[in-house]
Design a protein around this motif. Structure first.
Motif, PDB file in Angstrom:
ATOM      1  N   GLY A 257      -5.985  -1.825  -9.036  1.00  0.00           N
ATOM      2  CA  GLY A 257      -5.400  -0.635  -8.435  1.00  0.00           C
ATOM      3  C   GLY A 257      -6.155   0.642  -8.698  1.00  0.00           C
ATOM      4  O   GLY A 257      -6.047   1.599  -7.950  1.00  0.00           O
ATOM      5  N   HIS A 258      -6.951   0.704  -9.755  1.00  0.00           N
ATOM      6  CA  HIS A 258      -7.694   1.925 -10.019  1.00  0.00           C
ATOM      7  C   HIS A 258      -8.950   1.953  -9.168  1.00  0.00           C
ATOM      8  O   HIS A 258      -9.611   0.945  -8.997  1.00  0.00           O
ATOM      9  CB  HIS A 258      -8.062   2.017 -11.492  1.00  0.00           C
ATOM     10  N   ASP A 259      -9.254   3.134  -8.633  1.00  0.00           N
ATOM     11  CA  ASP A 259     -10.412   3.284  -7.771  1.00  0.00           C
ATOM     12  C   ASP A 259     -10.374   2.226  -6.673  1.00  0.00           C
ATOM     13  O   ASP A 259     -11.195   1.318  -6.632  1.00  0.00           O
ATOM     14  CB  ASP A 259     -11.707   3.129  -8.582  1.00  0.00           C
ATOM     15  N   PRO A 260      -9.390   2.365  -5.779  1.00  0.00           N
ATOM     16  CA  PRO A 260      -9.113   1.313  -4.817  1.00  0.00           C
ATOM     17  C   PRO A 260     -10.340   0.897  -4.021  1.00  0.00           C
ATOM     18  O   PRO A 260     -11.145   1.715  -3.623  1.00  0.00           O
ATOM     19  CB  PRO A 260      -8.064   1.948  -3.896  1.00  0.00           C
ATOM     20  N   GLY A 261     -10.449  -0.378  -3.785  1.00  0.00           N
ATOM     21  CA  GLY A 261     -11.492  -0.886  -2.907  1.00  0.00           C
ATOM     22  C   GLY A 261     -12.740  -1.329  -3.640  1.00  0.00           C
ATOM     23  O   GLY A 261     -13.640  -1.888  -3.054  1.00  0.00           O
TER      24      GLY A 261
ATOM     25  N   ALA B  26       0.709   4.437  -4.571  1.00  0.00           N
ATOM     26  CA  ALA B  26       0.478   3.073  -5.061  1.00  0.00           C
ATOM     27  C   ALA B  26      -1.013   2.763  -5.086  1.00  0.00           C
ATOM     28  O   ALA B  26      -1.458   1.909  -5.837  1.00  0.00           O
ATOM     29  CB  ALA B  26       1.215   2.067  -4.192  1.00  0.00           C
ATOM     30  N   VAL B  27      -1.798   3.470  -4.260  1.00  0.00           N
ATOM     31  CA  VAL B  27      -3.238   3.193  -4.235  1.00  0.00           C
ATOM     32  C   VAL B  27      -4.089   4.349  -4.758  1.00  0.00           C
ATOM     33  O   VAL B  27      -5.247   4.142  -5.123  1.00  0.00           O
ATOM     34  CB  VAL B  27      -3.733   2.786  -2.821  1.00  0.00           C
TER      35      VAL B  27
ATOM     36  N   GLY C 146       4.270   5.085  -8.425  1.00  0.00           N
ATOM     37  CA  GLY C 146       3.664   4.858  -7.108  1.00  0.00           C
ATOM     38  C   GLY C 146       3.976   3.457  -6.609  1.00  0.00           C
ATOM     39  O   GLY C 146       4.446   3.257  -5.489  1.00  0.00           O
ATOM     40  N   LEU C 147       3.736   2.504  -7.487  1.00  0.00           N
ATOM     41  CA  LEU C 147       4.024   1.097  -7.204  1.00  0.00           C
ATOM     42  C   LEU C 147       5.502   0.913  -6.837  1.00  0.00           C
ATOM     43  O   LEU C 147       5.840   0.182  -5.904  1.00  0.00           O
ATOM     44  CB  LEU C 147       3.727   0.322  -8.496  1.00  0.00           C
TER      45      LEU C 147
ATOM     46  N   ALA D 199       4.456  -8.947  -4.794  1.00  0.00           N
ATOM     47  CA  ALA D 199       3.570  -9.156  -3.643  1.00  0.00           C
ATOM     48  C   ALA D 199       2.546  -8.028  -3.570  1.00  0.00           C
ATOM     49  O   ALA D 199       1.353  -8.242  -3.330  1.00  0.00           O
ATOM     50  CB  ALA D 199       4.385  -9.220  -2.353  1.00  0.00           C
ATOM     51  N   LEU D 200       3.015  -6.830  -3.801  1.00  0.00           N
ATOM     52  CA  LEU D 200       2.149  -5.656  -3.742  1.00  0.00           C
ATOM     53  C   LEU D 200       1.124  -5.665  -4.879  1.00  0.00           C
ATOM     54  O   LEU D 200      -0.055  -5.367  -4.678  1.00  0.00           O
ATOM     55  CB  LEU D 200       3.060  -4.446  -3.818  1.00  0.00           C
ATOM     56  N   MET D 201       1.553  -6.049  -6.083  1.00  0.00           N
ATOM     57  CA  MET D 201       0.634  -6.086  -7.223  1.00  0.00           C
ATOM     58  C   MET D 201      -0.470  -7.110  -7.010  1.00  0.00           C
ATOM     59  O   MET D 201      -1.608  -6.916  -7.417  1.00  0.00           O
ATOM     60  CB  MET D 201       1.404  -6.390  -8.511  1.00  0.00           C
TER      61      MET D 201
ATOM     62  N   VAL E  85      -1.821  -7.849  -4.217  1.00  0.00           N
ATOM     63  CA  VAL E  85      -2.798  -7.279  -3.288  1.00  0.00           C
ATOM     64  C   VAL E  85      -3.637  -6.201  -3.957  1.00  0.00           C
ATOM     65  O   VAL E  85      -4.844  -6.095  -3.741  1.00  0.00           O
ATOM     66  CB  VAL E  85      -2.077  -6.653  -2.072  1.00  0.00           C
ATOM     67  N   LEU E  86      -2.977  -5.385  -4.779  1.00  0.00           N
ATOM     68  CA  LEU E  86      -3.673  -4.226  -5.328  1.00  0.00           C
ATOM     69  C   LEU E  86      -4.673  -4.591  -6.413  1.00  0.00           C
ATOM     70  O   LEU E  86      -5.607  -3.844  -6.656  1.00  0.00           O
ATOM     71  CB  LEU E  86      -2.665  -3.221  -5.888  1.00  0.00           C
TER      72      LEU E  86
ATOM     73  N   GLN F  38       7.563  -5.997  -5.152  1.00  0.00           N
ATOM     74  CA  GLN F  38       6.676  -5.431  -6.163  1.00  0.00           C
ATOM     75  C   GLN F  38       5.569  -6.401  -6.542  1.00  0.00           C
ATOM     76  O   GLN F  38       4.392  -6.040  -6.613  1.00  0.00           O
ATOM     77  CB  GLN F  38       7.526  -5.129  -7.417  1.00  0.00           C
TER      78      GLN F  38
ATOM     79  N   THR G  21      -0.152   5.391 -10.319  1.00  0.00           N
ATOM     80  CA  THR G  21      -0.360   4.151  -9.547  1.00  0.00           C
ATOM     81  C   THR G  21       0.221   2.946 -10.288  1.00  0.00           C
ATOM     82  O   THR G  21       0.654   1.994  -9.650  1.00  0.00           O
ATOM     83  CB  THR G  21      -1.857   3.887  -9.248  1.00  0.00           C
TER      84      THR G  21
ATOM     85  N   ARG H 196     -12.335   3.826   0.838  1.00  0.00           N
ATOM     86  CA  ARG H 196     -11.798   2.825  -0.093  1.00  0.00           C
ATOM     87  C   ARG H 196     -10.271   2.909  -0.147  1.00  0.00           C
ATOM     88  O   ARG H 196      -9.568   1.914  -0.128  1.00  0.00           O
ATOM     89  CB  ARG H 196     -12.339   3.050  -1.505  1.00  0.00           C
TER      90      ARG H 196
ATOM     91  N   ARG I 127      -5.957  -7.301 -12.139  1.00  0.00           N
ATOM     92  CA  ARG I 127      -4.619  -7.692 -12.536  1.00  0.00           C
ATOM     93  C   ARG I 127      -4.344  -9.153 -12.238  1.00  0.00           C
ATOM     94  O   ARG I 127      -3.648  -9.824 -12.971  1.00  0.00           O
ATOM     95  CB  ARG I 127      -3.618  -6.796 -11.803  1.00  0.00           C
TER      96      ARG I 127
ATOM     97  N   VAL J   7       1.099  -6.228   3.586  1.00  0.00           N
ATOM     98  CA  VAL J   7       2.010  -6.982   2.725  1.00  0.00           C
ATOM     99  C   VAL J   7       3.442  -6.484   2.848  1.00  0.00           C
ATOM    100  O   VAL J   7       4.386  -7.262   2.883  1.00  0.00           O
ATOM    101  CB  VAL J   7       1.580  -6.857   1.243  1.00  0.00           C
TER     102      VAL J   7
END
Lengths: 334, 334
Positions: free
Chosen positions: A323-327, A241-242, B237-238, A315-317, A319-320, A313, B233, B308, A4, B319
């Motif tokens: 967002g799919h399949d976190p990490g 969110a994650v 979620g966000l 700030a969070l985006m 970081v994420l 919102q 997500t 993950r 993103r 955050v």
């Protein structure tokens, strides 16, 4: 696109050459948000709305979405330079590559709008309605080319929240669906194509199901609105969110995953479903909700609260990322 | 405490002097997560579990929670140095300042555990059960001092997710409730005191309500599990990570706030509640959910997926800070 953050860096070259000029029908909150996003991606935008004060409304509204667009890494200098207004619908869409309609949620109004648009817009234009509740099948009944209309339902506000639900009607062509998916993807959104038309689509049905129980718990005096909101942000909101609900319960099943979860906890959960609440917005409940909203949120104007929320919102985006399949690096989605 | 980031920096001086020694009953996933959190806050911990392999299970499990604890800014060197095991329950709690019970979710087992604990634990000890479903009132029926027992229900995993639902039973004393709130707050958690006992408490009821509709939408073929998870997500979620459902709809009401929302959109939403789904985990649905889980998540072991997810969770918590009233310094909550 990889994630993103990268999407957020403006890259108008990614917009297929055919998408240079957008017409936004309806200059309300959703129309303004779309307009800001389209302009920030380098498009020329015409807003068509018969209200005499539409110019002022849209220009004022644009100023409010600029902070969020900038937060996503998009350029926001001189957006209004590429913005025009044209009350006459047929004239407004005559040169459009994309028409995004945000008119009143009344079937006959939308049918009338689209009957006009399909006659006046170029043959190559993407025709999308932001409707949150009226199926494309119903709107397109009045069209000569129903294959051209598709629902492109954003989650408010469209310039910030990634989801766009693409909902084909019974006669929408596959080409139109793919056109919509490519267009929204190029704008940095995360479109999802629904396989069936269903009232409320997916995100709003899920939201509605949770809110129904939320109203029940507040009406029953188990928690206040503020306490319930804090419970959500401190648990399931943070989680979803994650990782969505299926992934969450897949992980909740341990090494056996979702099948293990269903067998050992899901069936117990199923047994409790009939005891979830069935609240109503009766006089007592509305009075309680109103009073608690005053206590929880009453000290700060709604506009200021919304700006704070949107800041968090963004700030969070950042970081994420995808967002799919976190990490992990996000997969290419097509 | 000012915000979550600050809380995360270890400060054992904040733990009231009476909370130095914790006994964890049950060395499963929840017990291990609590143990890691307590140890990282400088407490001495005794784990009591009759299983012969409990030491290995807990020590292996601790290694898995260390990354998350470190991500929150807590010290994780030599945690196991302050960890002991004692299978005999009365001996295990004899010196405890806190007893956190994570035994099997069966009323008679919990009643038996607490009958033993209240006789053997010091008079000042905080007595809390992690139960997700059995009311303190029912467990305490077998106790001589029912005023001492309270539910301290974490959201999994307790060492990461901020929420702890404190649910007093009918005879739980106010002092016990305040003791629990102070203790969990000192650990950096966000405790919420429920005003009434209700099956499933709040977070799990809300989660269950949304999941019910999620199962319905997948069972009906509207979306796949993966698509539904992505929709969540990318939208609600966000949203709910930064603003709960009431705040969200308060903002959705514009300048008129929640009352305006209820009048104009809430009543329309209420009208659709009866048409939300009523799925069942029948053979066809379970087969579909199992197959889609294999497609969506099957390539990666659950432990790796969870790691993950937890990494993304920690990044997001850093955050968000306190998360309440997004965008402003968090208020002092007491």
């Amino acid at each position: 696109m990889d994630n993103r953050t990268e999407t957020a860096a403006v890259d108008t070259d990614r917009l297929p050459g055919t998408y240079r000029r957008a017409t936004i029908i309806g200059g309300g909150v959703i129309g303004i948000s779309w307009a800001g996003l389209f302009l920030a991606h380098g498009m020329d935008v015409v807003v068509s709305d018969p209200r005499p004060d539409v110019e002022k409304l849209v220009l004022d509204g644009l100023e409010e979405v600029v902070e969020g667009l900038a937060g996503l890494g998009l350029p926001t200098e001189g957006l209004a330079d590429r913005l025009r207004f044209e009350a006459d619908l047929a004239t407004a869409v005559a040169d459009a590559d994309v028409v995004q309609e945000n008119g009143p949620e009344r079937l006959e109004v939308k049918q009338e709008i689209w009957r006009t648009v399909e006659r006046a817009a170029p043959a190559h234009a993407l025709l999308a309605t932001s409707t949150s509740g009226i199926p494309a099948t119903a709107i397109a009944q009045a069209m000569r080319q129903p294959e051209r209309l598709v629902v492109g339902h954003p989650f408010n506000p469209p310039h910030l929240v990634p989801l766009v639900e693409i909902v084909p009607g019974e006669r929408t062509s596959r080409a139109t669906v793919e056109q919509a998916r490519d267009f929204y993807t190029a704008l940095g959104k995360q479109p999802q194509i629904l396989h069936k038309e269903i009232p409320g689509f997916v995100a709003n049905r899920l939201q509605s199901a949770l809110f129904r129980e939320a109203v029940h718990l507040v009406a029953e005096g188990v928690v206040t609105e503020q306490e319930l909101d804090d419970i959500v942000t401190d648990s399931i909101g943070l989680r979803w969110a994650v990782a969505g609900p299926f992934r969450t319960f897949h992980l909740g099943g341990g090494p056996g995953g979702l099948p293990h979860f269903i067998e050992h906890l899901g069936r117990a959960m199923e047994a409790t479903w009939p005891s979830l609440g069935s609240p109503a917005f009766d006089e007592t409940t509305v009075a309680r909700l109103t009073e608690q909203a005053r206590q929880a949120f009453g000290d700060v104007p709604v506009g200021e609260l919304a700006a704070r929320r949107d800041r968090a919102q963004v700030a969070l985006m950042r970081v994420l990322g995808d967002g799919h399949d976190p990490g992990t690096p996000a997969p290419t989605r097509d």
